[in-house]
Structures are given as structure tokens and as C-alpha cells.
Design an enzyme around this catalytic site. Structure first.
Site, PDB file in Angstrom:
ATOM      1  CD  GLU A  76      42.064  37.834  45.034  1.00 53.08           C
ATOM      2  OE1 GLU A  76      41.286  37.468  44.146  1.00 53.08           O
ATOM      3  OE2 GLU A  76      41.681  38.120  46.185  1.00 53.08           O
TER       4      GLU A  76
ATOM      5  CG  ASP B 103      40.338  45.703  45.847  1.00 50.48           C
ATOM      6  OD1 ASP B 103      40.602  44.832  46.695  1.00 50.48           O
ATOM      7  OD2 ASP B 103      39.300  45.673  45.153  1.00 50.48           O
TER       8      ASP B 103
END
Ligand code: 6LW
Length: 508
Positions: free
Chosen positions: A180, A24
Site C-alpha cells: 500500500e 501517512d
């Protein structure tokens, strides 16, 4: 005569640029400097922060959440819970980092003037639901906070309060799951909304939409997904969760996560989700992501290699806070259980949980960043029991441990726990060793990704291997979750002292 340390040889540019469990990625540029933040889940401190000048060589400069009031993780917070998906931005002379603690505080914001820290106390953002929060400021200074889903609200980042209603922005490609990881940017005449979709497994990908305002309406790119390795034989899989940044020469680049499965079928990845760099060009106002490979193209700016982290740590520090930033423990680092003062020059661990199967185990480790590597540590377990372990989570770990009389190789795979071998140990402090060798030849479809050898250095007989295990059981495909392997020392009972701990890559 003192000899000058030669500058590090220019390393061949290679992907991943941040190997090991560094998922991430969120990146921002300030002048000639780049800063990058990653997820950290159940580990403490949280949100590792890196600096680079060339987007290729990254040095860890700290962790954004390194004080107990910033990172409140219950001792029973599940593995792969905790800290998810930060966004790091620079605005108005400050660094802003928004991140989710899924095991407690929810979304929270911390700020700093120096990204190496200190970072502020957290400002909680209870009006921001969900995960993967992003912050973007428009020309008027309005702060837009966008989260997975994908929804958005205006936010006062100083108070964490919403300044308007929540609006749905875009659900991604029809039929694709899990829109997302949104990041919103003004680039030229458009506002771009970059997302990940397809889930963080083999179907992962990156898509984008654009609008004339930060609130939309958003028009999806006709070429979506603009990046994905789904359904390919590419050695880098699960690619997604990206952020965009301009290189030193103004060209565009994408930092994104990916995994490197190895062995036979279905392929096991053991280092977690790693951070890769890919080139980006623009066509008709849309980003086009170039080839993402294990080697990087020649970069149009000078590489700036940074000195490697020393292989060996002697724990010669006065305070726990001075430990190198790559050391991570489970959920907290309570001074009752971790000490560098009890025996100066040694790290002392006082057991809490019974062993690594307990969520509150006393463990200090670092990410496995190389497919083949070794860790050794000199332990004095005379007052307890402890060892060296490869950990994926509470249910998946291998260890070599000793007490006052014995040395043992132990393993836990799901509900199965076993002592693989045990023998009387030589007296005095003992060097424990874990060696990990990546599979070079896939013999058949069932070949595992690597072999993990657990042993110790006998003062007379040299290295004694007590067990050799298939590494697949410490892979994400077996254990599940969002993290990767971490290697380190632990105390299972009583008190264990660690004189030094060494991690070496054995990758060619
Ligand atoms: C993260 C989500 C994802 O919140 O995995 O790959 C989740 N992307 O965006 C955990 O890292």
C-alpha cells in the site's frame, strides 16, 4: 516600554517531527519551502497541511478539506473511517492533493495555488478504486495515478476520469501483506515505486522497486524492506507509509509514520501514528535509509524554528472559520452546534448527540502531541452539561464534566460506561482539568503507558482530582483503528460555553 519578543531558542532536533496523530505523511518541495499533508479520518476539517523550511520544524497552515462540500462525512461514519492517506504534489504551478474518503466520496482531487488555501471544490475520481492514491506526471505531461495493491492507470486529474485501463504494477514482497501507500517518482534514470507493506502494525515496513518507465516493469530492490523496525526493540515501531524528498542541500530524506509504544508488555501507543524524518543515501541506484531515532543527526543546513502555537486559546474570533487550524471536531462543524458569536469571546457548543459515545457528539479538540501534558478549560455549563475529554473513539474516552449542580469524572471503555466520582460543584464557571503523566518506571510487564487524572480547580481548595485512570484503555492496542488521542471540550446536553482552553506539554 514595549519589549520585543525574543526569537524562539533553537530547539534540539528531535523525532517525531510531527508528534501526535499525524499518519501517512506526504511531502513536496517547492523552492525553499516544504509542504506536508496527513490523514484525518473522522475529524473535520480534513487533511492537515504543514509548512517547513528545514524538514524539522513544521507549522500547520491549514486543512485541505475545510468546507462542507469538500468533506462529506455522514454523521454516523465510523471512527477510523473518513479521510485516508493523501498524496500532495506540486505540478505546473499548482498544488494537487488526492485523497480517499472511505465513508463517502471515494477518491477525490483538490487543487490550490496557495497550500494555505483556499483549496478547490473536490473533483471525484470514480474510476480510481481503492485507497492510498498517488499522482505522478511524466515528461510528456501524462498523469499516472497509482493506488494500494499496487495498480495504476493514466488519469485526467482535471476531470478525475481514467484515460486507460487499470494495470497491476507490483504486489510487493512475496508473502508480505498489504502492499500500500505507493508513491511514484522519477529520480535520475529510473522511476521508483515506493510502497509500505506488512500492515500498519508491528510488521510495517517500506519497500521499493524501480523501472525505466512509470508503467514498469518494476524490479524490486534486493535489500527490501529498505526500512522496518519489525521484530526489534527499537523505541519507534510500526514504521512505514513513507514519502521521499530532497533536503535544502540536495541530500535525500524520508518522512514516514511510526509509533512510540510505552509501558510494559505488549506496549501501548497512545499518540497515534506520528511523522518521523530519516536520512537517505543512494547506493547502486537504490535508496538506503539511515538510522531512524528519537534524535535527529546534525543537519547540514540551518534549523529554522517556528514560534510555538500559543498554549491558550481564548476563542476571541468573529467566525468559526478563524479558529486555529489544529482544532478538529467530529464529522462536521455545523454552525447550529458550534458558535463563536452566541457569546462573544466564548466558544458556545450546542449538544446534538447525548455524549461522546454518540458519533455526532459536539466536540472540539486537538491532538495530544506530548506524552505528558495537561489541558484545562474554563466552562460555563449553567444551561447544559459538558466537559473536557480525552478521546480515542466513541467507545474509548475519559471525561471531566459538569452541569449546573455537579462535577463528575466519567469513562467509557468498550461497552463499559461509568461515573467514577461525582460531587456538588462550586457556583459559576468552572476550570476543568485533565493531566496526563507518562510512565517513567515500568514496575512489571503489566505497567500501563501513562496515567490520566480528571479533576477541576476549586476556587478555595485548589486542584481537586476526582479520578486517576490507567491510560492503556485509550491506546490503539486496546481500541483499535488508525487514529490517536484527541483532547478537547464537548457538550453532552443543552448549551455549554467555553471561555478558554489551554494545552501544555509537561514533557521535560
Ligand atoms: C492507510 C494505509 C496505512 O491508508 O494505513 O499505514 C491506512 N498505512 O496506507 C490508514 O492510515
Amino acid at each position: 516600554m514595549p519589549t520585543a519578543t525574543p526569537p524562539p531558542a533553537p530547539a534540539a532536533p528531535a523525532n517525531p517531527v510531527l508528534p501526535g496523530f499525524h499518519p501517512d505523511p506526504s511531502v513536496c518541495r517547492v523552492g525553499d519551502d516544504y509542504y506536508l499533508a496527513c490523514s484525518s479520518f473522522e475529524y473535520y476539517p480534513g487533511v492537515p497541511l504543514f509548512h517547513s523550511r528545514d524538514l524539522v520544524h513544521w507549522t500547520q497552515i491549514g486543512n485541505a478539506l475545510d468546507r462542507p462540500e469538500q468533506l462529506r462525512l455522514p454523521l454516523d461514519a465510523p471512527s477510523s473511517g473518513g479521510i485516508y492517506a493523501p498524496t500532495l504534489r506540486h505540478h505546473d504551478g499548482h498544488f494537487w492533493l488526492i485523497v480517499t474518503n472511505v465513508s463517502g466520496d471515494g477518491n477525490l482531487i483538490v487543487t490550490a495555488t496557495d497550500p494555505a488555501g483556499p483549496w478547490s471544490a473536490p473533483v471525484l475520481a470514480p474510476d480510481v478504486p481503492g485507497i492510498d492514491p498517488d499522482l505522478a506526471w511524466d515528461e510528456d505531461g501524462t498523469c499516472w495515478c497509482t493506488v494500494a495493491g499496487v495498480s495504476q492507470r493514466r488519469l485526467d486529474p482535471a476531470t478525475g476520469r481514467a484515460l486507460g485501463p487499470t494495470r497491476r504494477l507490483w504486489s510487493g514482497t512475496p508473502g508480505a501483506k498489504a502492499p500500500e501507500a505507493p508513491h511514484l517518482y522519477r529520480i535520475g534514470a529510473y522511476w521508483y515505486l515506493l510502497i509500505a507493506e506488512g500492515g500498519t502494525e508491528r510488521g510495517h515496513g517500506v519497500s521499493i522497486a524501480r523501472a525505466r518507465t512509470p508503467e514498469g516493469p518494476f524490479e524490486p530492490c534486493p535489500a527490501n524492506p529498505i526500512q522496518s523496525h519489525r521484530s526489534t526493540e527499537h523505541p519507534i515501531q510500526n514504521t512505514g507509509h513513507a514519502d521521499l524528498v530532497q533536503g535544502p542541500d540536495g541530500s535525500w530524506w524520508m518522512l514516514l509514520l511510526g509509533v512510540r509504544p510505552s509501558g510494559g508488555s505488549p506496549g501501548w501507543h497512545v499518540l497515534g501514528r506520528e511523522t518521523f524524518l530519516a536520512p537517505v543515501t543512494w547506493q547502486d541506484g537504490w535508496p538506503v535509509v539511515g538510522e531512524l531515532s528519537l534524535t535527529l543527526p546534525a543537519l547540514p543546513w540551518p534549523l529554522q524554528p517556528t514560534p510555538a502555537v500559543p498554549a491558550r486559546d481564548d476563542f476571541d474570533v468573529d467566525h468559526l472559520g478563524e479558529l486555529r487550524p489544529h482544532w478538529i471536531s467530529l464529522r462536521d462543524r455545523s454552525p447550529q452546534h458550534f458558535s463563536v458569536k452566541d457569546r462573544p469571546g466564548w466558544l458556545t457548543l450546542h449538544a446534538r448527540g447525548a455524549d461522546l459515545s454518540a458519533p455526532d457528539a459536539v466536540f472540539l479538540g486537538r491532538r495530544q502531541t506530548d506524552a505528558s501534558c495537561a489541558m484545562r478549560a474554563l466552562l460555563d455549563p449553567a444551561e447544559g452539561r459538558g466537559g473536557l475529554a480525552v478521546r480515542l473513539d466513541e467507545e474509548h474516552h475519559y471525561g471531566i464534566e459538569a452541569d449546573a449542580v455537579q462535577v463528575r469524572a466519567v469513562a467509557r471503555i468498550g461497552p463499559l460506561r461509568t461515573v467514577l466520582a461525582a460531587q456538588p460543584r462550586p457556583p459559576g464557571p468552572l476550570v476543568l482539568r485533565i493531566e496526563i503523566v507518562a510512565t517513567q518506571v515500568v514496575r512489571d510487564a503489566r505497567t500501563g503507558p501513562d496515567t490520566v487524572t480528571l479533576g477541576f480547580d476549586h476556587p478555595a481548595d485548589g486542584f481537586v482530582a476526582l479520578a486517576e485512570l490507567d491510560g492503556r484503555y485509550l491506546s490503539t492496542e486496546v481500541a483499535g483503528g488508525f487514529t490517536g488521542r484527541v483532547l478537547g471540550v464537548y457538550a453532552g446536553e443543552g448549551t455549554v460555553h467555553v471561555d478558554w482552553c489551554e494545552y501544555r506539554s509537561a514533557d521535560g
